[in-house]
Scaffold this motif. Structure first.
Motif, PDB file in Angstrom:
ATOM      1  N   ALA A   1      -5.957  -8.759   3.936  1.00 13.85           N
ATOM      2  CA  ALA A   1      -6.568  -8.625   5.261  1.00 13.85           C
ATOM      3  C   ALA A   1      -5.821  -7.616   6.127  1.00 13.85           C
ATOM      4  O   ALA A   1      -5.695  -7.792   7.322  1.00 13.85           O
ATOM      5  N   GLY A   2      -5.313  -6.568   5.487  1.00 14.53           N
ATOM      6  CA  GLY A   2      -4.676  -5.493   6.231  1.00 14.53           C
ATOM      7  C   GLY A   2      -3.180  -5.591   6.376  1.00 14.53           C
ATOM      8  O   GLY A   2      -2.562  -4.762   7.063  1.00 14.53           O
ATOM      9  N   GLY A   3      -2.555  -6.567   5.737  1.00 12.68           N
ATOM     10  CA  GLY A   3      -1.112  -6.751   5.884  1.00 12.68           C
ATOM     11  C   GLY A   3      -0.296  -5.555   5.457  1.00 12.68           C
ATOM     12  O   GLY A   3       0.699  -5.193   6.100  1.00 12.68           O
ATOM     13  N   SER A   4      -0.696  -4.902   4.358  1.00 13.57           N
ATOM     14  CA  SER A   4       0.071  -3.752   3.865  1.00 13.57           C
ATOM     15  C   SER A   4      -0.195  -2.503   4.681  1.00 13.57           C
ATOM     16  O   SER A   4       0.509  -1.499   4.521  1.00 13.57           O
ATOM     17  N   GLN A   5      -1.199  -2.541   5.556  1.00 13.00           N
ATOM     18  CA  GLN A   5      -1.528  -1.384   6.388  1.00 13.00           C
ATOM     19  C   GLN A   5      -0.959  -1.525   7.800  1.00 13.00           C
ATOM     20  O   GLN A   5      -0.480  -0.549   8.378  1.00 13.00           O
TER      21      GLN A   5
ATOM     22  N   VAL B   1       3.494  -1.210  -3.479  1.00  9.52           N
ATOM     23  CA  VAL B   1       4.079   0.093  -3.140  1.00  9.52           C
ATOM     24  C   VAL B   1       2.966   1.108  -2.885  1.00  9.52           C
ATOM     25  O   VAL B   1       3.019   1.885  -1.920  1.00  9.52           O
ATOM     26  N   ASN B   2       1.958   1.100  -3.744  1.00  9.86           N
ATOM     27  CA  ASN B   2       0.834   2.027  -3.561  1.00  9.86           C
ATOM     28  C   ASN B   2       0.122   1.778  -2.231  1.00  9.86           C
ATOM     29  O   ASN B   2      -0.270   2.721  -1.535  1.00  9.86           O
ATOM     30  N   CYS B   3      -0.044   0.511  -1.868  1.00 13.10           N
ATOM     31  CA  CYS B   3      -0.736   0.181  -0.622  1.00 13.10           C
ATOM     32  C   CYS B   3       0.049   0.656   0.595  1.00 13.10           C
ATOM     33  O   CYS B   3      -0.531   1.196   1.552  1.00 13.10           O
ATOM     34  N   VAL B   4       1.358   0.450   0.582  1.00  8.11           N
ATOM     35  CA  VAL B   4       2.176   0.886   1.716  1.00  8.11           C
ATOM     36  C   VAL B   4       2.192   2.408   1.808  1.00  8.11           C
ATOM     37  O   VAL B   4       2.151   2.985   2.902  1.00  8.11           O
ATOM     38  N   GLU B   5       2.222   3.072   0.661  1.00  9.56           N
ATOM     39  CA  GLU B   5       2.152   4.530   0.674  1.00  9.56           C
ATOM     40  C   GLU B   5       0.798   4.988   1.228  1.00  9.56           C
ATOM     41  O   GLU B   5       0.729   5.979   1.971  1.00  9.56           O
ATOM     42  N   ALA B   6      -0.253   4.270   0.902  1.00 10.63           N
ATOM     43  CA  ALA B   6      -1.565   4.602   1.454  1.00 10.63           C
ATOM     44  C   ALA B   6      -1.563   4.461   2.971  1.00 10.63           C
ATOM     45  O   ALA B   6      -2.201   5.254   3.682  1.00 10.63           O
ATOM     46  N   ALA B   7      -0.846   3.454   3.475  1.00 11.23           N
ATOM     47  CA  ALA B   7      -0.757   3.286   4.923  1.00 11.23           C
ATOM     48  C   ALA B   7      -0.102   4.489   5.577  1.00 11.23           C
ATOM     49  O   ALA B   7      -0.462   4.885   6.691  1.00 11.23           O
ATOM     50  N   ALA B   8       0.862   5.079   4.885  1.00 12.33           N
ATOM     51  CA  ALA B   8       1.579   6.225   5.444  1.00 12.33           C
ATOM     52  C   ALA B   8       0.784   7.520   5.350  1.00 12.33           C
ATOM     53  O   ALA B   8       0.931   8.405   6.195  1.00 12.33           O
ATOM     54  N   LEU B   9      -0.074   7.628   4.339  1.00 11.15           N
ATOM     55  CA  LEU B   9      -0.740   8.904   4.069  1.00 11.15           C
ATOM     56  C   LEU B   9      -2.202   8.942   4.495  1.00 11.15           C
ATOM     57  O   LEU B   9      -2.731  10.025   4.783  1.00 11.15           O
ATOM     58  N   LEU B  10      -2.862   7.790   4.555  1.00  5.01           N
ATOM     59  CA  LEU B  10      -4.306   7.781   4.762  1.00  5.01           C
ATOM     60  C   LEU B  10      -4.656   7.231   6.143  1.00  5.01           C
ATOM     61  O   LEU B  10      -3.879   6.475   6.737  1.00  5.01           O
ATOM     62  N   PRO B  11      -5.839   7.574   6.647  1.00  5.04           N
ATOM     63  CA  PRO B  11      -6.341   6.902   7.849  1.00  5.04           C
ATOM     64  C   PRO B  11      -6.446   5.401   7.600  1.00  5.04           C
ATOM     65  O   PRO B  11      -6.578   4.952   6.460  1.00  5.04           O
ATOM     66  N   PHE B  12      -6.420   4.631   8.670  1.00  2.00           N
ATOM     67  CA  PHE B  12      -6.370   3.179   8.531  1.00  2.00           C
ATOM     68  C   PHE B  12      -7.526   2.636   7.701  1.00  2.00           C
ATOM     69  O   PHE B  12      -7.323   1.799   6.815  1.00  2.00           O
TER      70      PHE B  12
ATOM     71  N   ALA C   1      -9.362   4.070   5.391  1.00  4.04           N
ATOM     72  CA  ALA C   1      -9.233   4.428   3.971  1.00  4.04           C
ATOM     73  C   ALA C   1      -8.132   3.605   3.310  1.00  4.04           C
ATOM     74  O   ALA C   1      -8.287   3.125   2.175  1.00  4.04           O
ATOM     75  N   GLY C   2      -7.006   3.432   4.015  1.00  2.00           N
ATOM     76  CA  GLY C   2      -5.933   2.607   3.465  1.00  2.00           C
ATOM     77  C   GLY C   2      -6.362   1.167   3.286  1.00  2.00           C
ATOM     78  O   GLY C   2      -6.008   0.509   2.303  1.00  2.00           O
ATOM     79  N   SER C   3      -7.152   0.664   4.235  1.00  2.00           N
ATOM     80  CA  SER C   3      -7.640  -0.719   4.137  1.00  2.00           C
ATOM     81  C   SER C   3      -8.584  -0.896   2.955  1.00  2.00           C
ATOM     82  O   SER C   3      -8.569  -1.935   2.287  1.00  2.00           O
ATOM     83  N   GLU C   4      -9.406   0.119   2.695  1.00  2.00           N
ATOM     84  CA  GLU C   4     -10.289   0.057   1.532  1.00  2.00           C
ATOM     85  C   GLU C   4      -9.479   0.039   0.244  1.00  2.00           C
ATOM     86  O   GLU C   4      -9.818  -0.669  -0.712  1.00  2.00           O
ATOM     87  N   TYR C   5      -8.405   0.817   0.208  1.00  2.00           N
ATOM     88  CA  TYR C   5      -7.542   0.814  -0.981  1.00  2.00           C
ATOM     89  C   TYR C   5      -6.918  -0.575  -1.153  1.00  2.00           C
ATOM     90  O   TYR C   5      -6.895  -1.122  -2.260  1.00  2.00           O
ATOM     91  N   GLU C   6      -6.412  -1.144  -0.068  1.00  2.00           N
ATOM     92  CA  GLU C   6      -5.811  -2.470  -0.143  1.00  2.00           C
ATOM     93  C   GLU C   6      -6.827  -3.498  -0.609  1.00  2.00           C
ATOM     94  O   GLU C   6      -6.521  -4.360  -1.439  1.00  2.00           O
ATOM     95  N   ARG C   7      -8.055  -3.422  -0.064  1.00  2.00           N
ATOM     96  CA  ARG C   7      -9.087  -4.392  -0.432  1.00  2.00           C
ATOM     97  C   ARG C   7      -9.377  -4.345  -1.930  1.00  2.00           C
ATOM     98  O   ARG C   7      -9.495  -5.386  -2.590  1.00  2.00           O
TER      99      ARG C   7
END
Length: 661
Positions: free
Chosen positions: A134-138, A235-246, A248-254
């Motif tokens: 639910a967005g924790g890694s973002q 690790v991939n999810c946290v990196e997505a948080a740093a590199l992607l818009p919120f 897009a990162g949330s979709e990756y996490e989901r």
């Protein structure tokens, strides 16, 4: 249905009260109630701020793990978090006690957070083979930065809100009750005319990607080669948080969450969690008013020393008795050395050691039993010591059990497992005392009904019997171990045999035409790791190395080598252990297959992310296990014949999990 939420408006502040005793877990019903309350607050023109608090001792412990065993859908919580975050009215979360997993995700979706200084926060999903859903890694990296976020996410441990690394998570520490603390914070926002502050839009903690890019490289190097997949995805999810818009990162996490929740690893880890919780909830003393402050330990030797140390470390008084007073000094010296080893690994300090020793009394056995609430026989030769009426006596050393025995998994001071062995003449008072002692020692107490042999001993014997059969068929001990190492078992059968010493397995009976390879190796003068070498050589400062002498002894006895794939070897070991587990259940030794799994995880270091042999067989497929055993051509027919319980489960399309209640 239990009430899941309460709502009120106080001085312009809409109070959304999370109310789901005892720990405010976020079930679908609770999420729906909060969503309804949020709509009410947003539609009310009299509301200027929204306050989210938890009733009782904690803010929110997360979610009920059982939810993952249905559809594992995180979408409702993710949608609630999104609604909170885009609210045009400021949302404040007031934390106290615990804010864990989805509970912390909910809090991070609020615009501001105030917390009692004693609050603990954490995202323990990795321990269940999951990534946040639910967005924790973002949101967490946006508040505390990628490094601190990875520390929290990869450890799965809870941390204090006072931890300096988490300073961006909390806006104010306040030791008032959550309602008063939250109201005061809302008033301060109103007075300062401060509006919403969506976490999704915050990037100050993510500034300077180059500064933390190396941390991603380091984390990946640390987890490389680990069989668990959730850490790498985190690790991939946290990196997505740093590199992607919120978004897009949330979709990756989901997507990562949805893949993890249906994975065999997460199913196994959730099974292990439930298995331990069932034991903790059911293995409790039934007698009311039972107390236990002083324990008498009778006998000298290593086991008595370990038990005495464990009792003292748990804060109990210990009256340690021996038959010969000349042994008292040596016993005290060994005990002090054991406690000093605990200091060396950081679990105790010198002051704690001295306090522990102050709770120790020593003397002759007959003198040490007079005030004890329970008497533990930790060595042979103590059976004639008179004990006051109604004082339970439990046997802790290996061998037959007439009444009740306690079997600690070594090392006693570290392992969490103890088997409470109910013998044929056990009584309720003894069992209650045994379970109470395990509770005070913070041990997982598995109830075993037998004449003295433990579930651990029986499962270990089956594992060794299966491993010996694979060597009979032509594999080397090292090929068997390599197959199980690649499967994820860090201490495969022959390495484990060396570690425990070879003597216990040397006398185990084998069928005609099958070998006990321990006896063959011992005949060649080898005794185990602690005595210079067993199936492996142990060069100074190095790990186990295959031995030419052992290979020579094996090849001199067995038939010509026959090929076997790693997958077949793995399936046969798992199937044989699960088949023995079925016999244990049929014999009435264990109540649930999950009890057997817990024993194997702790006593044999069976991979937790495989869930124990019974769960591993379910995940492999019991039909596959039966086929593997039926196809294995080996003279030990009785051992490899699938048990009736296994055949019945296969016939009805069920697994061992259906027997866990």
């Amino acid at each position: 249905m239990a009430e899941t939420g309460k709502y009120s408006v106080i001085d312009g502040v809409a109070v959304m009260l999370l109310h789901h005793p005892p720990v405010n877990a976020l079930t679908p019903a609770v999420i729906l109630a909060l969503d309804t309350q949020l709509t009410q607050a947003l539609d009310d023109p009299a509301v200027s701020e929204i306050l989210l608090i938890g009733e009782g001792r904690v803010f929110c412990s997360g979610t009920e793990i059982a939810e993952f065993n249905s559809d594992g859908d995180a979408a409702p919580l993710a949608e609630l978090c999104q609604r909170l975050e885009i609210s045009p009215k400021p949302v404040v979360a007031a934390l106290h006690g615990l804010a864990l997993g989805p509970g912390l995700e909910l809090a991070m979706a609020a615009h501001y957070r105030v917390a009692h200084p004693a609050t603990q926060v954490g995202l323990p999903e990795v321990k269940l083979g999951l990534v946040p859903g639910a967005g924790g890694s973002q949101r967490l990296p946006r508040l505390v930065g990628p490094k601190a976020a990875l520390d929290l996410l990869l450890s799965g441990a809870s941390r204090s809100v006072r931890d300096v690394a988490l300073k961006g998570l909390i806006d104010r520490l306040d030791d008032q009750p959550p309602l008063k603390a939250g109201q005061a914070f809302c008033r301060s926002l109103r007075d300062a005319d401060v509006g919403p502050r969506p976490t999704r839009d915050r990037r100050e903690a993510l500034a300077g990607f180059a500064a933390y890019q190396q941390d991603f490289v380091r984390r990946r190097a640390q987890i490389e080669g680990q069989p668990e997949t959730a850490p790498a995805e985190i690790v991939n999810c946290v990196e997505a948080a740093a590199l992607l818009p919120f978004d897009a990162g949330s979709e990756y996490e989901r997507a990562a969450y949805e893949a993890s929740v249906v994975s065999d690893q997460s199913r196994a880890l959730r099974h292990a969690f439930f298995a331990e919780r069932r034991i903790s909830q059911t293995a409790k003393p039934q007698a009311e008013g039972l107390t236990l402050d002083t324990v008498a330990v009778l006998g000298a030797g290593g086991l008595a020393t370990q038990i005495a140390a464990a009792l003292l470390l748990a804060g109990l008084r210990v009256d340690w008795g021996v038959q010969d007073s000349q042994l008292l000094h040596d016993c005290h010296t060994r005990l002090r050395q054991t406690l000093d080893q605990t200091i060396a690994v950081g679990r105790l300090d010198t002051a704690g050691r001295d306090k522990a020793l102050a709770r120790l009394s020593q003397g002759l056995s007959a003198e040490m039993v007079t005030r004890a609430g329970i008497v533990l026989h930790a060595a042979r030769g103590q059976g004639a010591v008179p004990v006051p009426d109604r004082t339970p006596r439990l046997v802790c050393f290996a061998g037959g059990v007439d009444q009740v025995g306690l079997r600690f998994t070594p090392p006693v001071t570290l392992s969490r497992l103890v088997e409470v062995v109910e013998g044929p003449n056990a009584n309720d008072a003894q069992l209650d005392a045994a379970f109470l002692l395990a509770q005070k020692l913070n041990r997982l107490a598995v109830h075993t009904v037998s004449g003295g042999v433990t579930i651990a001993e029986r499962m270990l014997a089956a594992c060794h019997r299966a491993a010996d059969a694979l060597v009979d068929s032509g594999l080397s001990p090292y090929e068997v171990d390599a197959a199980m190492l690649s499967w994820g078992w860090r201490r495969p059968p022959f390495q484990l045999r060396d570690l425990l010493g070879l003597e216990p397995t040397a006398s185990l009976v084998r069928a005609k035409g099958a070998q006990n390879w321990t006896s063959v190796i011992m005949a060649a003068g080898r005794r185990g790791r602690g005595q210079g070498g067993g199936f492996y050589d142990y060069p100074t400062g190095q790990g186990p190395k295959p031995s030419r002498a052992v290979l020579g002894a094996v090849n001199a006895v067995r038939p010509a080598h026959r090929g076997m794939s790693k997958a077949t070897a793995q399936a046969l070991i798992v199937a044989a252990m699960a088949n023995e587990g079925a016999r244990i259940l049929a014999d009435g030794w264990a109540a649930y297959p999950s009890d057997i799994d817990v024993v194997c995880m702790y006593a044999m270091d069976f991979p937790r992310w495989r869930g124990g042999p019974m769960m591993a067989a379910d995940l492999m497929g019991l039909f596959t296990a039966v086929r593997a055993m039926n196809a294995f051509d080996h003279p030990d027919d009785a051992f490899w014949e699938p048990h009736k319980l296994v055949n019945d489960l296969v016939k009805n399309g069920r697994g061992f999990g259906s027997l866990n209640g």
